[in-house]
Design an enzyme around this catalytic site. Structure first.
Site, PDB file in Angstrom:
ATOM      1  N   ASP A 105      38.182  97.925  19.421  1.00  0.00           N
ATOM      2  CA  ASP A 105      38.524  97.648  18.024  1.00  0.00           C
ATOM      3  C   ASP A 105      37.282  97.832  17.169  1.00  0.00           C
ATOM      4  O   ASP A 105      36.252  97.193  17.427  1.00  0.00           O
ATOM      5  CB  ASP A 105      39.034  96.208  17.911  1.00  0.00           C
ATOM      6  CG  ASP A 105      39.483  95.833  16.501  1.00  0.00           C
ATOM      7  OD1 ASP A 105      39.318  96.655  15.577  1.00  0.00           O
ATOM      8  OD2 ASP A 105      39.990  94.707  16.341  1.00  0.00           O
TER       9      ASP A 105
ATOM     10  N   HIS B 237      42.686  98.200  18.386  1.00  0.00           N
ATOM     11  CA  HIS B 237      43.080  97.188  17.415  1.00  0.00           C
ATOM     12  C   HIS B 237      44.589  96.935  17.486  1.00  0.00           C
ATOM     13  O   HIS B 237      45.396  97.845  17.359  1.00  0.00           O
ATOM     14  CB  HIS B 237      42.695  97.653  16.005  1.00  0.00           C
ATOM     15  CG  HIS B 237      42.963  96.643  14.939  1.00  0.00           C
ATOM     16  ND1 HIS B 237      42.162  95.535  14.743  1.00  0.00           N
ATOM     17  CD2 HIS B 237      43.940  96.561  14.002  1.00  0.00           C
ATOM     18  CE1 HIS B 237      42.622  94.828  13.727  1.00  0.00           C
ATOM     19  NE2 HIS B 237      43.714  95.426  13.268  1.00  0.00           N
TER      20      HIS B 237
ATOM     21  N   SER C  78      45.518  90.846  13.141  1.00  0.00           N
ATOM     22  CA  SER C  78      44.948  91.802  12.209  1.00  0.00           C
ATOM     23  C   SER C  78      44.814  91.160  10.830  1.00  0.00           C
ATOM     24  O   SER C  78      44.144  90.142  10.688  1.00  0.00           O
ATOM     25  CB  SER C  78      45.787  93.083  12.182  1.00  0.00           C
ATOM     26  OG  SER C  78      45.136  94.098  11.447  1.00  0.00           O
TER      27      SER C  78
END
Length: 532
Positions: free
Chosen positions: A479, A509, A372
């Site tokens: 995502d 995600h 991320s």
């Protein structure tokens, strides 16, 4: 045991695990206060142990028995487990392998932060919680009785030692449960006692919150309050942390230790070393993976349990020496502070004489990886490192691993629009984190956010190509950022960079961080990339 909600759950569990489920009906308080329920459930174990019931003898594996309970049942599973551990010889054929405590119901006289934060939640408000303990505990005792508070007096150390010999414990919870702090505390103490305990705490985001409701406050979603002067106050989300530990008596698959980097910035790193490598009389040196945690630049830590657990898995499964970097968070420290901290950590690694690194890490096979926001950091620190490779001396970077990398832009992509109100990374929260993370006065087309703006940093991409670095970009179409990640892969390919894109279907995600069972397959992909 006949209540429809529990009957239906047990039906699902029986089919999906699959398993033979035995659900026990026990006496209820206040007519029958504790320990009546524990007595009844231990009595049921002895009955099962000696039973000749056809279904059990024909279909159940008595050598693989687990005690499980939900809420008060999780408390019962724990306490009956303690009693069973003290009389295993009496259970002959019934071999208990572990305990599964699902949202276990514990308490205490003093309030935890999660109890205070969720005092008026609709499912288990504090007043109702207190009343149920008042009705259930023996007359005259308070909530620091051992039936309610498993930590009181340091806990039943001798019985925990007995459990440590062979049982496993799974504790399942979520941060929307006011009892979460109790559950996390139990996990930590059991782990310190050497019990093989696994924790699965649900996402630090409130997964039930519907961001399609425009009145929902995105600041609250990430545990912050916006003040009238524009500053923010953190209202901690109680993201569980795991301490580093180097104790050979514990059954951990990897050893960990923390090392300070810059005391003025309060930055440090955590090293993960596979136990097998540590214990080997002639260990082969392992690849060095420098890892950056996620959290939208505003949340989490290298000590956050979900990232600690992921790095432990990666260290063992790849295998590799993992170095996870603690960097400063926004909005207190906006970008490029995180990039500065993480590049500083690289320079520290390049000159360090730490024994674990010099003895076990192959400095000639170094990869920068992040999840991320950490994927964004790995990319930008990689760009910086490419311009100063001569200063990194023995640290030879071979590539970048960008896992669900956190990128953005001023205009919306199709995936961002399609998944605007997804529960893991809703668009309004995504926008807010960029607003808090970017330098004041810039928009999301700043280079820190949008790696392909203006055609991208072509000169540095050329440098990466010349250096022979490889890039692995991992994502999934659940995502909202997948279009950004795919666009980066295409741009790098256009510049001749050796880049591999691995994009799966579904999921969301950061799924491999949130669901530990999916971390293993991800590590296989990473291992193949590193060893190619």
């Amino acid at each position: 045991a006949a209540s429809s909600i529990f009957h239906d759950f047990c039906t699902t569990a029986a089919v999906e695990i699959p398993a033979v489920i035995v659900s026990v009906d026990y006496r209820l308080a206040p007519e029958h206060r504790l320990p009546a329920a524990y007595d009844d459930c231990l009595d049921a174990l002895h009955w099962i142990n000696s039973s000749n019931e056809d279904w059990l003898t024909k279909y159940a594996d008595f050598s693989s028995c687990f005690l499980m309970g939900t809420s008060a049942g999780g408390n019962i599973a724990y306490h009956v487990g303690l009693r069973a551990a003290a009389c295993v010889e009496d259970l002959t054929r019934l071999k208990i392998r572990g305990l599964i405590s699902h949202h276990p119901y514990f308490g205490g006289a003093s309030r935890t932060q999660s109890e205070t934060r969720l005092a008026i939640n609709k499912t288990l408000p504090l007043s109702a919680n207190d009343l149920m303990w008042e009705l259930a505990l023996p007359v005259g005792v308070d909530r620091d009785h051992e039936y309610c508070n498993p930590m009181v007096g340091g806990g039943p150390s001798e019985i925990w030692d007995e459990i440590r010999v062979g049982w496993r414990v799974l504790v399942i919870g979520c941060d929307g449960d006011p009892l979460m702090d109790r559950q996390v505390e139990l996990v930590k103490v059991l782990g310190e006692k050497g019990v093989k305990v696994v924790v699965n705490i649900g996402s630090y985001y409130d997964q039930s919150r519907d961001m399609s409701d425009q009145t929902t406050d995105p600041y609250a979603y990430i545990g912050m309050v916006r003040n009238p002067d524009g500053s923010v106050t953190r209202n901690p989300l109680r993201i569980p942390n795991t301490p580093a530990t180097y104790d050979p008596t514990l059954p951990s698959p990897a050893f960990t230790k923390d090392i300070p980097i810059n005391q003025s910035s309060n930055t440090w790193l955590r090293i993960f070393l596979p136990r097998e490598t540590h214990d080997s009389p002639s260990p082969a040196k392992l690849p060095l993976v420098v890892y950056y945690h996620g959290g939208g630049f505003v949340l989490c830590s290298a000590a956050s349990s979900m990232f600690h657990d992921f790095c432990t898995t990666a260290a063992v499964e790849i295998p590799a020496v993992i170095v996870s970097v603690e960097y400063r968070l926004a909005p207190e420290h906006r970008l490029p502070a995180a990039y500065d901290d993480c590049l500083e950590a690289l320079h520290w690694l390049a000159s360090s004489n730490d024994e674990w690194l010099t003895k076990y890490a192959d400095f000639s096979s170094c990869f920068l990886m992040g999840s991320s926001a950490g994927g964004n950091i790995a990319y930008h620190v990689g760009l910086r490192a490419a311009k100063c490779v001569d200063d990194l001396t023995r640290l030879k970077i071979e590539g970048l691993i960008l896992h669900h990398a956190y990128f953005g832009g001023a205009s919306r992509t199709q995936s961002e629009t399609r998944l605007a109100i997804n529960k893991t990374l809703p668009l309004r929260v995504n926008d807010l984190m960029w607003e808090l993370g970017l330098p004041v006065g810039v928009d999301r087309d700043h280079e820190y956010c949008n790696p392909t703006v203006g055609g991208g940093p072509s000169g540095i991409w050329d440098e990466i190509r010349v250096l022979g670095w490889r890039v692995l970009v991992i994502g999934c179409d659940g995502d909202p950022l997948i279009d950004r990640q795919v666009e980066l892969v295409k741009a790098l390919e256009g510049k001749g960079v050796n880049v591999v894109g691995k994009f799966g279907e579904g999921d969301y995600h950061g799924v491999e961080i949130m669901e530990p069972a999916k971390a293993g397959p991800l590590c296989v992909v990473i291992k193949e990339f590193i060893t190619a």
